[in-house]
Design a protein around this motif. Sequence first.
Motif, PDB file in Angstrom:
ATOM      1  N   GLY A   1       0.784  -1.225   0.000  1.00 47.85           N
ATOM      2  CA  GLY A   1       0.000   0.000   0.000  1.00 47.85           C
ATOM      3  C   GLY A   1       0.816   1.274   0.000  1.00 47.85           C
ATOM      4  O   GLY A   1       0.334   2.331   0.417  1.00 47.85           O
ATOM      5  N   PHE A   2       2.078   1.184  -0.505  1.00 46.78           N
ATOM      6  CA  PHE A   2       2.988   2.335  -0.428  1.00 46.78           C
ATOM      7  C   PHE A   2       2.439   3.590  -1.107  1.00 46.78           C
ATOM      8  O   PHE A   2       2.769   4.708  -0.717  1.00 46.78           O
ATOM      9  N   ALA A   3       1.602   3.406  -2.134  1.00 43.98           N
ATOM     10  CA  ALA A   3       1.101   4.565  -2.879  1.00 43.98           C
ATOM     11  C   ALA A   3       0.274   5.494  -1.994  1.00 43.98           C
ATOM     12  O   ALA A   3       0.140   6.683  -2.288  1.00 43.98           O
ATOM     13  N   ARG A   4      -0.274   4.963  -0.898  1.00 45.35           N
ATOM     14  CA  ARG A   4      -1.120   5.778  -0.013  1.00 45.35           C
ATOM     15  C   ARG A   4      -0.388   6.257   1.236  1.00 45.35           C
ATOM     16  O   ARG A   4      -0.957   6.999   2.043  1.00 45.35           O
ATOM     17  N   PHE A   5       0.869   5.841   1.421  1.00 41.82           N
ATOM     18  CA  PHE A   5       1.582   6.195   2.653  1.00 41.82           C
ATOM     19  C   PHE A   5       1.631   7.704   2.865  1.00 41.82           C
ATOM     20  O   PHE A   5       1.349   8.208   3.948  1.00 41.82           O
ATOM     21  N   ARG A   6       1.995   8.436   1.815  1.00 43.07           N
ATOM     22  CA  ARG A   6       2.135   9.883   1.960  1.00 43.07           C
ATOM     23  C   ARG A   6       0.792  10.587   2.130  1.00 43.07           C
ATOM     24  O   ARG A   6       0.737  11.730   2.589  1.00 43.07           O
ATOM     25  N   GLU A   7      -0.274   9.903   1.777  1.00 49.20           N
ATOM     26  CA  GLU A   7      -1.604  10.483   1.960  1.00 49.20           C
ATOM     27  C   GLU A   7      -2.000  10.515   3.438  1.00 49.20           C
ATOM     28  O   GLU A   7      -2.770  11.380   3.854  1.00 49.20           O
ATOM     29  N   VAL A   8      -1.483   9.554   4.224  1.00 48.49           N
ATOM     30  CA  VAL A   8      -1.949   9.423   5.610  1.00 48.49           C
ATOM     31  C   VAL A   8      -0.879   9.750   6.650  1.00 48.49           C
ATOM     32  O   VAL A   8      -1.189   9.958   7.823  1.00 48.49           O
ATOM     33  N   ALA A   9       0.404   9.819   6.238  1.00 48.00           N
ATOM     34  CA  ALA A   9       1.472  10.095   7.201  1.00 48.00           C
ATOM     35  C   ALA A   9       2.684  10.657   6.449  1.00 48.00           C
ATOM     36  O   ALA A   9       2.840  10.414   5.254  1.00 48.00           O
ATOM     37  N   PRO A  10       3.584  11.375   7.144  1.00 47.49           N
ATOM     38  CA  PRO A  10       4.738  12.018   6.485  1.00 47.49           C
ATOM     39  C   PRO A  10       5.893  11.040   6.236  1.00 47.49           C
ATOM     40  O   PRO A  10       7.023  11.253   6.674  1.00 47.49           O
ATOM     41  N   VAL A  11       5.642   9.959   5.496  1.00 47.02           N
ATOM     42  CA  VAL A  11       6.632   8.898   5.292  1.00 47.02           C
ATOM     43  C   VAL A  11       7.618   9.303   4.197  1.00 47.02           C
ATOM     44  O   VAL A  11       7.233   9.712   3.105  1.00 47.02           O
ATOM     45  N   LEU A  12       8.917   9.163   4.508  1.00 40.89           N
ATOM     46  CA  LEU A  12       9.968   9.419   3.532  1.00 40.89           C
ATOM     47  C   LEU A  12      10.576   8.121   3.010  1.00 40.89           C
ATOM     48  O   LEU A  12      10.980   8.025   1.855  1.00 40.89           O
ATOM     49  N   GLN A  13      10.705   7.125   3.858  1.00 46.97           N
ATOM     50  CA  GLN A  13      11.272   5.832   3.472  1.00 46.97           C
ATOM     51  C   GLN A  13      10.615   4.754   4.320  1.00 46.97           C
ATOM     52  O   GLN A  13      10.246   4.997   5.472  1.00 46.97           O
ATOM     53  N   TYR A  14      10.461   3.575   3.727  1.00 49.74           N
ATOM     54  CA  TYR A  14       9.810   2.485   4.467  1.00 49.74           C
ATOM     55  C   TYR A  14      10.476   1.164   4.135  1.00 49.74           C
ATOM     56  O   TYR A  14      11.124   0.986   3.103  1.00 49.74           O
ATOM     57  N   GLN A  15      10.325   0.221   5.037  1.00 50.24           N
ATOM     58  CA  GLN A  15      10.753  -1.159   4.817  1.00 50.24           C
ATOM     59  C   GLN A  15       9.952  -2.050   5.749  1.00 50.24           C
ATOM     60  O   GLN A  15       9.712  -1.697   6.904  1.00 50.24           O
ATOM     61  N   LEU A  16       9.514  -3.196   5.241  1.00 52.32           N
ATOM     62  CA  LEU A  16       8.786  -4.160   6.052  1.00 52.32           C
ATOM     63  C   LEU A  16       9.630  -5.424   6.188  1.00 52.32           C
ATOM     64  O   LEU A  16      10.117  -5.972   5.190  1.00 52.32           O
ATOM     65  N   ILE A  17       9.805  -5.892   7.424  1.00 51.40           N
ATOM     66  CA  ILE A  17      10.562  -7.099   7.714  1.00 51.40           C
ATOM     67  C   ILE A  17       9.620  -8.110   8.354  1.00 51.40           C
ATOM     68  O   ILE A  17       9.105  -7.867   9.452  1.00 51.40           O
ATOM     69  N   GLN A  18       9.379  -9.229   7.672  1.00 49.03           N
ATOM     70  CA  GLN A  18       8.530 -10.266   8.258  1.00 49.03           C
ATOM     71  C   GLN A  18       9.385 -11.143   9.174  1.00 49.03           C
ATOM     72  O   GLN A  18      10.200 -11.942   8.718  1.00 49.03           O
ATOM     73  N   GLU A  19       9.197 -10.996  10.474  1.00 52.34           N
ATOM     74  CA  GLU A  19       9.999 -11.719  11.457  1.00 52.34           C
ATOM     75  C   GLU A  19       9.470 -13.128  11.703  1.00 52.34           C
ATOM     76  O   GLU A  19      10.236 -14.037  12.030  1.00 52.34           O
ATOM     77  N   SER A  20       8.163 -13.307  11.599  1.00 55.56           N
ATOM     78  CA  SER A  20       7.560 -14.624  11.821  1.00 55.56           C
ATOM     79  C   SER A  20       6.295 -14.712  10.980  1.00 55.56           C
ATOM     80  O   SER A  20       5.945 -13.763  10.272  1.00 55.56           O
ATOM     81  N   LEU A  21       5.603 -15.817  11.058  1.00 58.50           N
ATOM     82  CA  LEU A  21       4.388 -15.993  10.268  1.00 58.50           C
ATOM     83  C   LEU A  21       3.305 -14.997  10.653  1.00 58.50           C
ATOM     84  O   LEU A  21       2.395 -14.738   9.861  1.00 58.50           O
ATOM     85  N   LEU A  22       3.381 -14.419  11.846  1.00 62.46           N
ATOM     86  CA  LEU A  22       2.323 -13.520  12.303  1.00 62.46           C
ATOM     87  C   LEU A  22       2.794 -12.101  12.594  1.00 62.46           C
ATOM     88  O   LEU A  22       1.973 -11.226  12.830  1.00 62.46           O
ATOM     89  N   MET A  23       4.118 -11.876  12.591  1.00 68.30           N
ATOM     90  CA  MET A  23       4.646 -10.572  12.996  1.00 68.30           C
ATOM     91  C   MET A  23       5.444  -9.922  11.879  1.00 68.30           C
ATOM     92  O   MET A  23       6.300 -10.545  11.261  1.00 68.30           O
ATOM     93  N   ILE A  24       5.167  -8.631  11.614  1.00 65.13           N
ATOM     94  CA  ILE A  24       5.912  -7.845  10.644  1.00 65.13           C
ATOM     95  C   ILE A  24       6.360  -6.544  11.294  1.00 65.13           C
ATOM     96  O   ILE A  24       5.556  -5.835  11.905  1.00 65.13           O
ATOM     97  N   GLU A  25       7.652  -6.263  11.167  1.00 69.32           N
ATOM     98  CA  GLU A  25       8.175  -4.993  11.635  1.00 69.32           C
ATOM     99  C   GLU A  25       8.068  -3.984  10.494  1.00 69.32           C
ATOM    100  O   GLU A  25       8.498  -4.240   9.370  1.00 69.32           O
ATOM    101  N   VAL A  26       7.496  -2.816  10.791  1.00 70.59           N
ATOM    102  CA  VAL A  26       7.364  -1.740   9.818  1.00 70.59           C
ATOM    103  C   VAL A  26       8.401  -0.678  10.165  1.00 70.59           C
ATOM    104  O   VAL A  26       8.293   0.003  11.191  1.00 70.59           O
TER     105      VAL A  26
END
Length: 459
Positions: free
Chosen positions: A373-398
Amino acid sequence: MRRWLPPFSNVDGIAWPPLVTGPHAALAALVHYLDAAQWLPREQIERLQRVQLARLAEYAAEQSPHFRLRLREAELKPAELSEPGGLQKLPPLTRRRIQRAGEHLFCREVPAGHLPLGDGKTSGSTGEPVVVKRTAISRLHWYAMTFREHFWYSRDFREPLTAIRANLSEYEEIESWGAPVSLLFPSGPSQGIPIRTPIAEQADLLERFKPGSLIVLPGNLAALTDEFRKRGRTLPGLAHIRTLGETLTPFVREAAASWFGARVEDNYSSQEVGNIAIECPDSGLYHVMAESLLVEVVDDQGRACKDGEIGRVLVTDLQNSATPLIRYEIGDYAEVAAPCPCGRGLPTLRRIVGRERNLIAKPDGSRHWPMVGFARFREVAPVLQYQLIQESLLMIEVRLVCERPPTAAEEESLRSVILASLGFPFALRFTYFPDRIPEGASGKYEEFVCRVPAEGLEA
């Protein structure tokens, strides 16, 4: 058809018409041929690829113990690989198998005209680094394809060039662009910046050098774009941004092109095989460098993908007589495209989408390309850079870099956008970085990384 002429002669006493002799003559001739060959019908290109594959397979079967073993295991003869459907009967060559093959992978002898040899070393970003031997002929093709890209984008060799690279240990400036440009053309100066240089310092160096062309990894480009935004300044002379080494996301492309007012031109390449595909200047699709490589995109059952389908990339280096990289599973995924409307007969890819570790893993055992959903990030928050790390089957670090600390409501909006795009109720943990998200050990940045081992998934 674009026509080009070498601007100077390397023969004493000859100024015009220019004459080029020696190794430089071979490069000039190949570049000139490629200028015409790109317009051949695809069927003719494929036929010529099979002719070259037949010669390569016969030679490799004679000279490489490991390639002979692969043929024997598949119950194939070398000539069968160039027959319709024959190549697809040979199982792919994995990185792990290359590592285990050792010296048996290489050809015992290489034709004299293909010498000297050099090494092609991967960055190790996959966790399975490999080393291959490359010939003077394969290097010649790499140079020629680089010229093809320069000419497609009408880059001005007289302008200063900056390259920000992971393989540089210290800062450098030289009087030319270096090979291959300097082999045939006069050029402006070039600047080399190690990728580990702090971003603020990189920006200072760029402002002083004033490049017309910039070579950079997409993750580094994103950080530079943010730095120049903070300064409220740009690089007025910058016309071409050449990205390579990572997947270029629309988020990074649009931000850089908008801020710098420069064209972002993507290149898909690897140290093992050179230029794989270059972004078409007319359509934005990626043209496979078919005179050097035969590229397949296959699904999980090994079947060729069709237009719009995503699959594993298999590369056959048609010009390397030292290392038989035939159906080499390079570790990337790509989306197949229909023939390009530009008229070139070169095969096309719509996009290079990343590596297997960029697939999201779900508790039911399924894996697919994550839409975050990166295309909407700047619409809802002042995001400059992002990365998602899936640590386990149920947990993702943003992981986020923001212009200012987001409010609780903005973070909750981001959570909703991400979860809606991922299509599963993962637990999200937000981590904020002040300036930039650190790259991996290889200096590369990826927007999504799955750390769940494949063997940990349910069948």
